[in-house]
Design a protein around this motif. Structure first.
Motif, PDB file in Angstrom:
ATOM      1  N   PRO A   1       0.734  -1.065  -0.038  1.00 30.77           N
ATOM      2  CA  PRO A   1       0.177   0.028  -0.026  1.00 30.77           C
ATOM      3  C   PRO A   1       0.741   1.328   0.132  1.00 30.77           C
ATOM      4  CG  PRO A   1      -0.070  -1.122   2.421  1.00 30.77           C
ATOM      5  CD  PRO A   1       0.711  -1.807   1.178  1.00 30.77           C
ATOM      6  N   MET A   2       2.050   1.269   0.383  1.00 32.60           N
ATOM      7  CA  MET A   2       2.836   2.328   0.493  1.00 32.60           C
ATOM      8  C   MET A   2       3.658   2.417  -1.091  1.00 32.60           C
ATOM      9  SD  MET A   2       5.030   1.842   4.036  1.00 32.60           S
ATOM     10  CE  MET A   2       6.215   2.942   3.482  1.00 32.60           C
ATOM     11  N   SER A   3       3.475   1.352  -2.050  1.00 37.42           N
ATOM     12  CA  SER A   3       4.208   1.872  -3.082  1.00 37.42           C
ATOM     13  C   SER A   3       4.054   2.945  -3.929  1.00 37.42           C
ATOM     14  CB  SER A   3       4.064   0.534  -4.046  1.00 37.42           C
ATOM     15  OG  SER A   3       3.008   0.184  -4.387  1.00 37.42           O
ATOM     16  N   GLY A   4       2.428   3.264  -3.830  1.00 38.12           N
ATOM     17  CA  GLY A   4       2.207   4.385  -4.513  1.00 38.12           C
ATOM     18  C   GLY A   4       2.850   5.719  -4.140  1.00 38.12           C
ATOM     19  N   TRP A   5       2.841   5.733  -3.005  1.00 36.28           N
ATOM     20  CA  TRP A   5       3.652   7.122  -2.452  1.00 36.28           C
ATOM     21  C   TRP A   5       4.837   7.241  -2.687  1.00 36.28           C
ATOM     22  CZ3 TRP A   5       7.386   7.093   1.740  1.00 36.28           C
ATOM     23  CH2 TRP A   5       7.553   8.287   2.191  1.00 36.28           C
ATOM     24  N   LEU A   6       5.618   5.954  -2.340  1.00 34.61           N
ATOM     25  CA  LEU A   6       7.017   5.744  -2.727  1.00 34.61           C
ATOM     26  C   LEU A   6       7.346   5.986  -4.275  1.00 34.61           C
ATOM     27  CD1 LEU A   6       7.722   2.595  -0.684  1.00 34.61           C
ATOM     28  CD2 LEU A   6       8.778   4.616  -0.259  1.00 34.61           C
ATOM     29  N   GLY A   7       6.723   5.580  -5.004  1.00 29.07           N
ATOM     30  CA  GLY A   7       6.914   6.052  -6.382  1.00 29.07           C
ATOM     31  C   GLY A   7       6.655   7.305  -6.719  1.00 29.07           C
ATOM     32  N   SER A   8       5.730   8.049  -6.142  1.00 29.39           N
ATOM     33  CA  SER A   8       5.538   9.314  -6.081  1.00 29.39           C
ATOM     34  C   SER A   8       6.583  10.362  -5.711  1.00 29.39           C
ATOM     35  CB  SER A   8       4.244   9.990  -5.795  1.00 29.39           C
ATOM     36  OG  SER A   8       3.905  11.247  -5.460  1.00 29.39           O
ATOM     37  N   ARG A   9       6.911   9.892  -4.414  1.00 32.47           N
ATOM     38  CA  ARG A   9       8.163  10.736  -3.782  1.00 32.47           C
ATOM     39  C   ARG A   9       9.506  10.455  -4.576  1.00 32.47           C
ATOM     40  NH1 ARG A   9       8.283  13.299   0.955  1.00 32.47           N
ATOM     41  NH2 ARG A   9      10.470  13.608   1.903  1.00 32.47           N
ATOM     42  N   PHE A  10       9.854   9.401  -4.950  1.00 33.22           N
ATOM     43  CA  PHE A  10      11.086   9.331  -5.343  1.00 33.22           C
ATOM     44  C   PHE A  10      11.204   9.118  -7.156  1.00 33.22           C
ATOM     45  CE2 PHE A  10      11.566   7.390  -1.180  1.00 33.22           C
ATOM     46  CZ  PHE A  10      12.468   8.222  -0.535  1.00 33.22           C
ATOM     47  N   GLY A  11      10.055   9.177  -7.608  1.00 39.58           N
ATOM     48  CA  GLY A  11      10.003   9.003  -9.078  1.00 39.58           C
ATOM     49  C   GLY A  11       9.804   7.630  -9.029  1.00 39.58           C
ATOM     50  N   ARG A  12       8.628   7.406 -10.044  1.00 41.17           N
ATOM     51  CA  ARG A  12       8.289   5.823 -10.456  1.00 41.17           C
ATOM     52  C   ARG A  12       9.329   5.084 -10.993  1.00 41.17           C
ATOM     53  NH1 ARG A  12       2.621   6.059 -12.540  1.00 41.17           N
ATOM     54  NH2 ARG A  12       2.253   6.623 -10.443  1.00 41.17           N
ATOM     55  N   LYS A  13      10.003   5.692 -11.986  1.00 42.45           N
ATOM     56  CA  LYS A  13      11.180   4.712 -12.656  1.00 42.45           C
ATOM     57  C   LYS A  13      12.177   4.739 -11.643  1.00 42.45           C
ATOM     58  CE  LYS A  13      14.723   5.144 -16.113  1.00 42.45           C
ATOM     59  NZ  LYS A  13      15.307   6.039 -17.425  1.00 42.45           N
ATOM     60  N   ASN A  14      12.573   5.612 -10.943  1.00 44.45           N
ATOM     61  CA  ASN A  14      13.652   5.371  -9.690  1.00 44.45           C
ATOM     62  C   ASN A  14      13.449   4.099  -8.815  1.00 44.45           C
ATOM     63  OD1 ASN A  14      15.358   7.272 -11.182  1.00 44.45           O
ATOM     64  ND2 ASN A  14      14.615   9.052  -9.580  1.00 44.45           N
ATOM     65  N   TYR A  15      12.099   4.418  -8.301  1.00 43.14           N
ATOM     66  CA  TYR A  15      11.756   3.463  -7.268  1.00 43.14           C
ATOM     67  C   TYR A  15      11.773   2.168  -7.922  1.00 43.14           C
ATOM     68  CZ  TYR A  15       8.746   1.109  -3.795  1.00 43.14           C
ATOM     69  OH  TYR A  15       8.151   0.024  -2.926  1.00 43.14           O
ATOM     70  N   PHE A  16      11.081   1.843  -9.120  1.00 42.90           N
ATOM     71  CA  PHE A  16      11.127   0.680  -9.678  1.00 42.90           C
ATOM     72  C   PHE A  16      12.099   0.004  -9.956  1.00 42.90           C
ATOM     73  CE2 PHE A  16       9.969  -1.910 -13.665  1.00 42.90           C
ATOM     74  CZ  PHE A  16       9.066  -2.854 -12.915  1.00 42.90           C
ATOM     75  N   LEU A  17      13.325   0.842 -10.440  1.00 40.16           N
ATOM     76  CA  LEU A  17      14.789   0.323 -10.841  1.00 40.16           C
ATOM     77  C   LEU A  17      15.328   0.052  -9.608  1.00 40.16           C
ATOM     78  CD1 LEU A  17      17.028  -0.087 -12.732  1.00 40.16           C
ATOM     79  CD2 LEU A  17      17.460   2.421 -12.487  1.00 40.16           C
ATOM     80  N   THR A  18      15.250   0.671  -8.381  1.00 36.07           N
ATOM     81  CA  THR A  18      15.746   0.461  -7.229  1.00 36.07           C
ATOM     82  C   THR A  18      15.413  -1.029  -6.544  1.00 36.07           C
ATOM     83  OG1 THR A  18      16.264   2.801  -6.642  1.00 36.07           O
ATOM     84  CG2 THR A  18      16.397   1.192  -4.807  1.00 36.07           C
ATOM     85  N   SER A  19      14.106  -1.276  -6.714  1.00 35.00           N
ATOM     86  CA  SER A  19      13.145  -2.283  -6.064  1.00 35.00           C
ATOM     87  C   SER A  19      13.972  -3.702  -6.931  1.00 35.00           C
ATOM     88  CB  SER A  19      11.724  -2.243  -6.389  1.00 35.00           C
ATOM     89  OG  SER A  19      11.417  -1.189  -5.657  1.00 35.00           O
ATOM     90  N   ILE A  20      13.916  -3.510  -8.283  1.00 33.93           N
ATOM     91  CA  ILE A  20      14.669  -4.827  -9.256  1.00 33.93           C
ATOM     92  C   ILE A  20      16.189  -4.858  -8.552  1.00 33.93           C
ATOM     93  CG2 ILE A  20      15.234  -5.267 -11.521  1.00 33.93           C
ATOM     94  CD1 ILE A  20      12.880  -3.526 -12.481  1.00 33.93           C
ATOM     95  N   ILE A  21      16.821  -3.675  -8.733  1.00 31.95           N
ATOM     96  CA  ILE A  21      18.203  -3.965  -8.220  1.00 31.95           C
ATOM     97  C   ILE A  21      18.235  -4.583  -6.796  1.00 31.95           C
ATOM     98  CG2 ILE A  21      20.328  -2.906  -7.489  1.00 31.95           C
ATOM     99  CD1 ILE A  21      19.607  -0.730  -9.783  1.00 31.95           C
ATOM    100  N   VAL A  22      17.708  -4.355  -6.063  1.00 30.36           N
ATOM    101  CA  VAL A  22      17.697  -4.802  -4.546  1.00 30.36           C
ATOM    102  C   VAL A  22      17.230  -6.440  -4.514  1.00 30.36           C
ATOM    103  CG1 VAL A  22      16.512  -4.551  -2.003  1.00 30.36           C
ATOM    104  CG2 VAL A  22      17.586  -2.447  -3.392  1.00 30.36           C
ATOM    105  N   PHE A  23      16.012  -6.436  -5.202  1.00 33.67           N
ATOM    106  CA  PHE A  23      15.515  -7.802  -5.037  1.00 33.67           C
ATOM    107  C   PHE A  23      16.672  -9.092  -5.810  1.00 33.67           C
ATOM    108  CE2 PHE A  23      13.148 -11.432  -6.746  1.00 33.67           C
ATOM    109  CZ  PHE A  23      12.095 -11.477  -5.852  1.00 33.67           C
TER     110      PHE A  23
END
Length: 515
Positions: A63-85
């Motif tokens: 439920p926080m993913s929408g806020w995180l994408g808005s705060r850091f930029g959706r592309k940045n958040y998505f890319l960071t999630s992939i790298i960490v995973f």
């Protein structure tokens, strides 16, 4: 702004690939638990935290993913999630102790929570408004097929390699997804940058959802409320949820925009997504246990049974999107999906101890068609009134609801199996007495067989009673699993009227006034 041509398709491939990382890892570990248990010298209860830790972390972040994408930029958040995973997948494979592995699985769950909802939001914004039904159908391939094929993939890997490889296989896929994300996905504005962080909201969300998920994951094995820490977590989840709702509806910068719940289609859609999760994850949980524990199938045999249904789902998804684009009401397709799922459950509820792999082909094919008819229409109905930043928030909440539905489904069906096992055993034991001619005939026949093989009368009679006890146990479990299928099917069937409380749209597309 929507993309066109090659870029649209490469972004679609990227987000589906990334979301599959998370969705497959939800279930792939389950088949490796016995091997991990033996390799790391752990108890079954301790190893179960590999699934629990991942699920708890995942459902907190969703439920926080929408806020995180808005705060850091959706592309940045998505890319960071992939790298960490991807990085944590390598660490999971290299873990030398159970505590290390549990820690890395929790981190994997945190990163995974940022993949599926962000992927869905990116996909919705990538496709033209009139083609969003097709985009949602393509995304549904991963969302429905991923949890289903996870055990199959895990079974194949364990046939040829050791358990670390169920994590190592994520690495090349993660690297490819990260490269494509960096190269092709457009950045969105950082709307939340510079605004105050709702730390109270984050804390209350973690307490409420984390406690609830832990209760659902561990409740049955810990005998529910007879265990103090389960009771404490249940109380914490209730009070945490109430305080979270109060906080998010009164603060100026909420971590989760609960105001979108005022839109009827979305609030009802969250509940139907909950039911979808109940059926999707509940059936994936119950059937393998039934097939392996009662019928003696291997994990690989069980996993292979899901392949035909998975192919049907894949084949159906594009047609579902096309029908939505042509104006076929989503309610009608979802109704068909719920009915087909009921038929699947009804067919399995007629299973016997003589059932073989051929007996499950058509039920699982019907389930595959049903899931295809459910995921896309239900998602479309839930998201149809959302626009702009609401899409990311709504996607996160909707996916959380489906995940919690799965946890509720597994917990409810596990408890049902436990309760009904006692009932059916008591009923069957009423026939085990010297006044029942059938029992006496069976006992005497077994006793004579064992005596013919050289056993004394006393030993032969004890062996005969043990054989009958084994039959009672098998019949008890068969009746119990059949009950579980019935309950899952009836819940889906009785949920059909909810679909018609959501508004009809001539062309059921999601409005995407995106950045």
């Amino acid at each position: 702004m929507a993309e066109v041509g090659f870029k649209k398709w490469i972004i679609t491939f990227t987000v589906i690939t990334a979301s599959l990382l998370e969705l497959i890892d939800t279930t792939i570990v389950n088949v490796a638990i016995p091997q991990i248990q033996g390799n790391l010298g752990a108890t079954l209860e301790d190893v179960a935290w590999l699934s629990t830790g991942y699920a708890v972390a995942n459902v907190i972040i969703l439920p926080m993913s929408g806020w995180l994408g808005s705060r850091f930029g959706r592309k940045n958040y998505f890319l960071t999630s992939i790298i960490v995973f991807t990085l944590v997948s390598f660490l999971c494979g290299n873990a030398t102790s159970l505590n290390e592995l549990i820690l890395f699985r929790i981190l994997q769950g945190v990163a995974g929570g940022g993949l599926i909802s962000t992927a869905q939001a990116i996909l919705i914004e990538t496709w033209p408004r009139e083609d969003v039904g097709i985009a949602t159908a393509l995304f549904g391939l991963g969302a429905v097929v991923g949890p289903t094929v996870g055990p199959t993939i895990g079974g194949y890997i364990l046939e040829i390699a050791d358990w670390p490889w169920i994590f190592y296989v994520n690495i090349p896929v993660g690297i490819l997804a990260a490269y494509c994300t960096y190269t092709f996905i457009r950045e969105t504005p950082k709307d939340g940058k510079g605004k105050p962080v709702d730390w109270w909201g984050i804390g209350l969300l973690a307490v409420a959802v984390g406690s609830l998920q832990t209760v659902l994951e561990k409740g049955e094995s810990e005998d529910w409320f007879s265990t103090p820490y389960i009771t404490g977590l249940a109380v914490a989840s209730v009070f945490g949820l109430l305080l979270f709702i109060w906080r998010e509806t009164t603060t100026e910068f909420p971590i989760v925009n609960l105001r979108i719940m005022k839109k009827r289609s979305f609030s009802i859609g969250m509940f139907t997504s909950f039911i979808l999760g109940f059926g999707l994850y509940g059936s994936v949980f119950v059937f393998p246990v039934f097939a392996q524990n009662l019928l003696g199938f291997t994990p690989l045999q069980t996993g292979k049974l899901f392949i035909a249904g998975g192919i049907c789902t894949i084949a159906m998804m594009p047609f579902i999107g096309i029908m939505l684009k042509k104006g076929v009401p989503a309610q009608f397709m979802a109704t068909g999906g719920m009915f087909l799922f009921f038929v699947f459950c009804w067919m399995l509820s007629n299973s016997t101890l003589a059932s073989g792999t051929g007996d499950f082909f058509w039920p699982l094919v019907i389930r595959g068609f049903g899931m295809a008819l459910l995921f896309v229409p239900l998602t479309t109905l839930a998201m149809q009134d959302l626009s702009g930043p609401e899409i990311g928030q709504g996607s996160g909440l909707n996916n959380m609801s489906r995940q919690l539905g799965g946890s509720f489904g597994i917990a409810a069906l596990t408890t049902l199996i436990h309760v009904r096992a006692g009932f059916h055993r008591s009923s069957l034991l009423t026939n085990i007495n010297e006044y029942n001619p059938s029992f006496v005939q069976k006992l005497n026949g077994l006793t004579n067989n064992f005596m013919a093989k050289g056993a004394s009368f006393i030993d032969a009679k004890l062996m005969a009673m043990k054989a009958i006890e084994g039959s009672v146990i098998k019949q008890t479990m068969l009746l119990t699993y059949n009950d579980a299928y019935w309950v899952a099917g009836l819940i889906m069937l009785f949920s059909i009227p909810l679909l018609y409380l959501q508004k009809f749209k001539k062309n059921a597309n999601i409005v995407t006034d995106a950045h």
